[in-house]
Design a protein around this motif. Structure first.
Motif, PDB file in Angstrom:
ATOM      1  N   LEU A  67       0.850  -1.178   0.000  1.00  0.00           N
ATOM      2  CA  LEU A  67       0.000   0.000   0.000  1.00  0.00           C
ATOM      3  C   LEU A  67       0.887   1.229   0.000  1.00  0.00           C
ATOM      4  CD1 LEU A  67      -2.501  -1.142   2.762  1.00  0.00           C
ATOM      5  CD2 LEU A  67      -2.970  -1.045   0.306  1.00  0.00           C
ATOM      6  N   LEU A  68       0.628   2.148  -0.937  1.00  0.00           N
ATOM      7  CA  LEU A  68       1.396   3.379  -1.056  1.00  0.00           C
ATOM      8  C   LEU A  68       0.497   4.558  -0.705  1.00  0.00           C
ATOM      9  CD1 LEU A  68       3.992   4.854  -1.881  1.00  0.00           C
ATOM     10  CD2 LEU A  68       3.103   4.903  -4.231  1.00  0.00           C
ATOM     11  N   PHE A  69       0.921   5.333   0.292  1.00  0.00           N
ATOM     12  CA  PHE A  69       0.231   6.552   0.696  1.00  0.00           C
ATOM     13  C   PHE A  69       1.100   7.713   0.204  1.00  0.00           C
ATOM     14  CE2 PHE A  69      -0.948   3.154   3.482  1.00  0.00           C
ATOM     15  CZ  PHE A  69      -2.270   3.370   3.864  1.00  0.00           C
ATOM     16  N   PRO A  70       0.766   8.325  -0.956  1.00  0.00           N
ATOM     17  CA  PRO A  70       1.709   9.229  -1.632  1.00  0.00           C
ATOM     18  C   PRO A  70       1.835  10.619  -1.033  1.00  0.00           C
ATOM     19  CG  PRO A  70      -0.300   9.010  -2.916  1.00  0.00           C
ATOM     20  CD  PRO A  70      -0.422   8.052  -1.775  1.00  0.00           C
ATOM     21  N   SER A  71       0.838  11.079  -0.262  1.00  0.00           N
ATOM     22  CA  SER A  71       0.907  12.450   0.237  1.00  0.00           C
ATOM     23  C   SER A  71       0.040  12.597   1.475  1.00  0.00           C
ATOM     24  CB  SER A  71       0.428  13.440  -0.839  1.00  0.00           C
ATOM     25  OG  SER A  71      -0.920  13.179  -1.187  1.00  0.00           O
ATOM     26  N   GLU A  72       0.271  13.692   2.210  1.00  0.00           N
ATOM     27  CA  GLU A  72      -0.558  13.985   3.370  1.00  0.00           C
ATOM     28  C   GLU A  72      -1.970  14.334   2.924  1.00  0.00           C
ATOM     29  OE1 GLU A  72       1.017  17.041   5.811  1.00  0.00           O
ATOM     30  OE2 GLU A  72       2.745  15.879   6.471  1.00  0.00           O
ATOM     31  N   THR A  73      -2.949  13.634   3.451  1.00  0.00           N
ATOM     32  CA  THR A  73      -4.342  13.947   3.158  1.00  0.00           C
ATOM     33  C   THR A  73      -5.191  13.604   4.374  1.00  0.00           C
ATOM     34  OG1 THR A  73      -5.197  11.800   2.401  1.00  0.00           O
ATOM     35  CG2 THR A  73      -3.950  13.091   0.795  1.00  0.00           C
ATOM     36  N   SER A  74      -6.415  14.095   4.391  1.00  0.00           N
ATOM     37  CA  SER A  74      -7.368  13.718   5.438  1.00  0.00           C
ATOM     38  C   SER A  74      -8.371  12.697   4.910  1.00  0.00           C
ATOM     39  CB  SER A  74      -8.123  14.963   5.937  1.00  0.00           C
ATOM     40  OG  SER A  74      -8.852  15.554   4.863  1.00  0.00           O
ATOM     41  N   SER A  91      -7.217   9.729   2.786  1.00  0.00           N
ATOM     42  CA  SER A  91      -6.602   8.475   2.349  1.00  0.00           C
ATOM     43  C   SER A  91      -6.413   7.521   3.528  1.00  0.00           C
ATOM     44  CB  SER A  91      -5.241   8.742   1.687  1.00  0.00           C
ATOM     45  OG  SER A  91      -5.400   9.507   0.520  1.00  0.00           O
ATOM     46  N   TYR A  92      -7.040   6.359   3.433  1.00  0.00           N
ATOM     47  CA  TYR A  92      -6.877   5.339   4.461  1.00  0.00           C
ATOM     48  C   TYR A  92      -7.345   4.011   3.898  1.00  0.00           C
ATOM     49  CZ  TYR A  92     -11.936   5.790   5.304  1.00  0.00           C
ATOM     50  OH  TYR A  92     -13.306   5.821   5.153  1.00  0.00           O
ATOM     51  N   VAL A  93      -7.096   2.937   4.643  1.00  0.00           N
ATOM     52  CA  VAL A  93      -7.462   1.587   4.225  1.00  0.00           C
ATOM     53  C   VAL A  93      -8.152   0.875   5.370  1.00  0.00           C
ATOM     54  CG1 VAL A  93      -6.538  -0.675   3.550  1.00  0.00           C
ATOM     55  CG2 VAL A  93      -5.595   1.398   2.535  1.00  0.00           C
ATOM     56  N   ASP A  94      -9.274   0.202   5.077  1.00  0.00           N
ATOM     57  CA  ASP A  94      -9.940  -0.690   6.027  1.00  0.00           C
ATOM     58  C   ASP A  94      -9.412  -2.100   5.843  1.00  0.00           C
ATOM     59  OD1 ASP A  94     -11.955   1.001   7.231  1.00  0.00           O
ATOM     60  OD2 ASP A  94     -12.983   0.971   5.290  1.00  0.00           O
ATOM     61  N   LEU A  95      -9.132  -2.793   6.931  1.00  0.00           N
ATOM     62  CA  LEU A  95      -8.815  -4.213   6.896  1.00  0.00           C
ATOM     63  C   LEU A  95      -9.896  -4.974   7.644  1.00  0.00           C
ATOM     64  CD1 LEU A  95      -4.983  -4.312   7.722  1.00  0.00           C
ATOM     65  CD2 LEU A  95      -6.087  -4.093   5.496  1.00  0.00           C
ATOM     66  N   SER A  96     -10.281  -6.135   7.127  1.00  0.00           N
ATOM     67  CA  SER A  96     -11.309  -6.952   7.766  1.00  0.00           C
ATOM     68  C   SER A  96     -10.660  -8.031   8.622  1.00  0.00           C
ATOM     69  CB  SER A  96     -12.206  -7.616   6.711  1.00  0.00           C
ATOM     70  OG  SER A  96     -12.939  -6.650   6.007  1.00  0.00           O
ATOM     71  N   PRO A  97     -10.794  -7.969   9.954  1.00  0.00           N
ATOM     72  CA  PRO A  97     -10.198  -8.995  10.811  1.00  0.00           C
ATOM     73  C   PRO A  97     -10.880 -10.345  10.627  1.00  0.00           C
ATOM     74  CG  PRO A  97     -11.541  -7.488  12.106  1.00  0.00           C
ATOM     75  CD  PRO A  97     -11.485  -6.920  10.718  1.00  0.00           C
ATOM     76  N   LEU A  98     -10.133 -11.400  10.888  1.00  0.00           N
ATOM     77  CA  LEU A  98     -10.640 -12.761  10.746  1.00  0.00           C
ATOM     78  C   LEU A  98     -11.475 -13.190  11.941  1.00  0.00           C
ATOM     79  CD1 LEU A  98      -7.346 -14.409   9.425  1.00  0.00           C
ATOM     80  CD2 LEU A  98      -9.433 -14.003   8.106  1.00  0.00           C
ATOM     81  N   LYS A  99     -11.340 -12.505  13.069  1.00  0.00           N
ATOM     82  CA  LYS A  99     -12.054 -12.894  14.279  1.00  0.00           C
ATOM     83  C   LYS A  99     -12.263 -11.664  15.141  1.00  0.00           C
ATOM     84  CE  LYS A  99      -9.631 -15.192  17.322  1.00  0.00           C
ATOM     85  NZ  LYS A  99      -8.761 -16.189  17.970  1.00  0.00           N
ATOM     86  N   SER A 100     -12.959 -11.857  16.237  1.00  0.00           N
ATOM     87  CA  SER A 100     -13.235 -10.774  17.168  1.00  0.00           C
ATOM     88  C   SER A 100     -11.945 -10.091  17.613  1.00  0.00           C
ATOM     89  CB  SER A 100     -13.964 -11.334  18.398  1.00  0.00           C
ATOM     90  OG  SER A 100     -13.974 -10.395  19.444  1.00  0.00           O
ATOM     91  N   LEU A 101     -12.034  -8.784  17.816  1.00  0.00           N
ATOM     92  CA  LEU A 101     -10.879  -8.027  18.277  1.00  0.00           C
ATOM     93  C   LEU A 101     -10.802  -7.963  19.803  1.00  0.00           C
ATOM     94  CD1 LEU A 101     -10.904  -5.162  15.643  1.00  0.00           C
ATOM     95  CD2 LEU A 101      -9.251  -7.022  15.839  1.00  0.00           C
ATOM     96  N   GLN A 159      -8.947  -9.044   3.362  1.00  0.00           N
ATOM     97  CA  GLN A 159      -9.801  -8.250   2.486  1.00  0.00           C
ATOM     98  C   GLN A 159      -9.648  -6.782   2.881  1.00  0.00           C
ATOM     99  OE1 GLN A 159     -13.671 -10.067   3.099  1.00  0.00           O
ATOM    100  NE2 GLN A 159     -13.396 -11.322   1.269  1.00  0.00           N
ATOM    101  N   VAL A 160      -9.570  -5.918   1.876  1.00  0.00           N
ATOM    102  CA  VAL A 160      -9.318  -4.506   2.148  1.00  0.00           C
ATOM    103  C   VAL A 160     -10.274  -3.623   1.350  1.00  0.00           C
ATOM    104  CG1 VAL A 160      -6.860  -4.994   2.466  1.00  0.00           C
ATOM    105  CG2 VAL A 160      -7.654  -4.123   0.270  1.00  0.00           C
ATOM    106  N   GLN A 161     -10.406  -2.384   1.801  1.00  0.00           N
ATOM    107  CA  GLN A 161     -11.045  -1.346   1.006  1.00  0.00           C
ATOM    108  C   GLN A 161     -10.222  -0.076   1.140  1.00  0.00           C
ATOM    109  OE1 GLN A 161     -15.248  -0.871   1.377  1.00  0.00           O
ATOM    110  NE2 GLN A 161     -15.275   1.044   0.243  1.00  0.00           N
ATOM    111  N   SER A 162      -9.731   0.439   0.010  1.00  0.00           N
ATOM    112  CA  SER A 162      -8.904   1.641  -0.003  1.00  0.00           C
ATOM    113  C   SER A 162      -9.764   2.871  -0.236  1.00  0.00           C
ATOM    114  CB  SER A 162      -7.838   1.549  -1.105  1.00  0.00           C
ATOM    115  OG  SER A 162      -6.964   0.472  -0.871  1.00  0.00           O
ATOM    116  N   HIS A 163      -9.357   3.986   0.348  1.00  0.00           N
ATOM    117  CA  HIS A 163     -10.062   5.261   0.204  1.00  0.00           C
ATOM    118  C   HIS A 163      -9.055   6.349  -0.141  1.00  0.00           C
ATOM    119  CE1 HIS A 163     -13.663   3.559   2.304  1.00  0.00           C
ATOM    120  NE2 HIS A 163     -12.734   2.848   2.911  1.00  0.00           N
ATOM    121  N   GLY A 164      -9.514   7.357  -0.867  1.00  0.00           N
ATOM    122  CA  GLY A 164      -8.665   8.494  -1.184  1.00  0.00           C
ATOM    123  C   GLY A 164      -7.590   8.139  -2.192  1.00  0.00           C
TER     124      GLY A 164
END
Length: 210
Positions: free
Chosen positions: A24-31, A33-43, A195-200
């Motif tokens: 995952l490449l985060f190219p610049s400072e932004t409010s 850009s982020y990524v969600d990760l789906s855990p396999l079990k309860s946190l 499994q992921v979901q990228s934003h920004g």
């Protein structure tokens, strides 16, 4: 700028199936850009090991779990609730670094590892438990439960091989991880299958799952 992996309690995680994220490449400072990760079990966690490979050239403070913050490139901090615990470390930089944190509630033992080298052990949040529910975010430090990201607290750089176990791995296992040897598969976040979901503006290199 912070190197955040942020754990938000009692939130809902969304995910994108069908591809394995390699980096995952985060190219610049932004409010935004982020990524969600789906855990396999309860946190629900009374111990854990969090590892990842990171490269960054930003010279001022950075995030990777609201648990993990780069206060400066030579100071890492670790947060579960309230005050954090701090470690002075060799500077992170453009060359990839394998970073791990371990924590065990029963003893409070907490340590950071860089490229398999262990820090001194500190006692932190003895008998604390990370509660169930929530999601894992990469790249931002949420200022409250719903978000409100700050560009100056965003991660800029590259990260991958993010793995989370619900136990404290041994120093020898972490040395093996850093050198690319096989150890027990992560059972909360497994980078090989996550499994992921990228934003920004986040960019990723992907490959189809087998």
């Amino acid at each position: 700028m912070r190197l955040w992996v942020s754990l938000l309690l009692a939130a809902i995680s969304t995910a994108t199936a069908g591809a394995t994220v390699k980096s995952l490449l985060f190219p610049s400072e932004t409010s935004t850009s982020y990524v969600d990760l789906s855990p396999l079990k309860s946190l629900t966690l009374s111990a854990f090991t969090l590892c990842m490979r990171v490269a960054t050239e930003v010279q001022v403070g950075s995030p990777v779990w609201k648990v993990l913050k780069v206060v400066s490139l030579s100071r890492l901090s670790f947060y579960l609730s309230g005050d954090g615990v701090y470690f002075s470390v060799p500077e992170l930089g453009a060359l990839e670094t394998h970073v791990c944190f371990t924590w065990d509630s029963q003893s409070g033992a907490t340590a950071v590892y860089l490229d398999g080298r262990k820090s001194l052990t500190k006692i932190y949040k003895k008998v604390h438990v990370v509660r169930a529910g929530g999601k894992v975010l990469l790249g931002q430090d949420p200022d409250n439960f719903l978000g409100d990201f700050d560009a100056q607290q965003s991660f800029v750089g590259e990260m991958y091989d993010v793995n989370l176990w619900d136990s404290a791995l041994s120093p020898s296992e972490i040395r093996d991880l850093a050198s690319g040897r096989q150890v027990q598969r992560a059972n909360v976040i497994d980078w090989a299958t996550v499994q992921v979901q990228s934003h920004g503006e986040v960019q990723s290199a992907t490959a189809n799952k087998q």
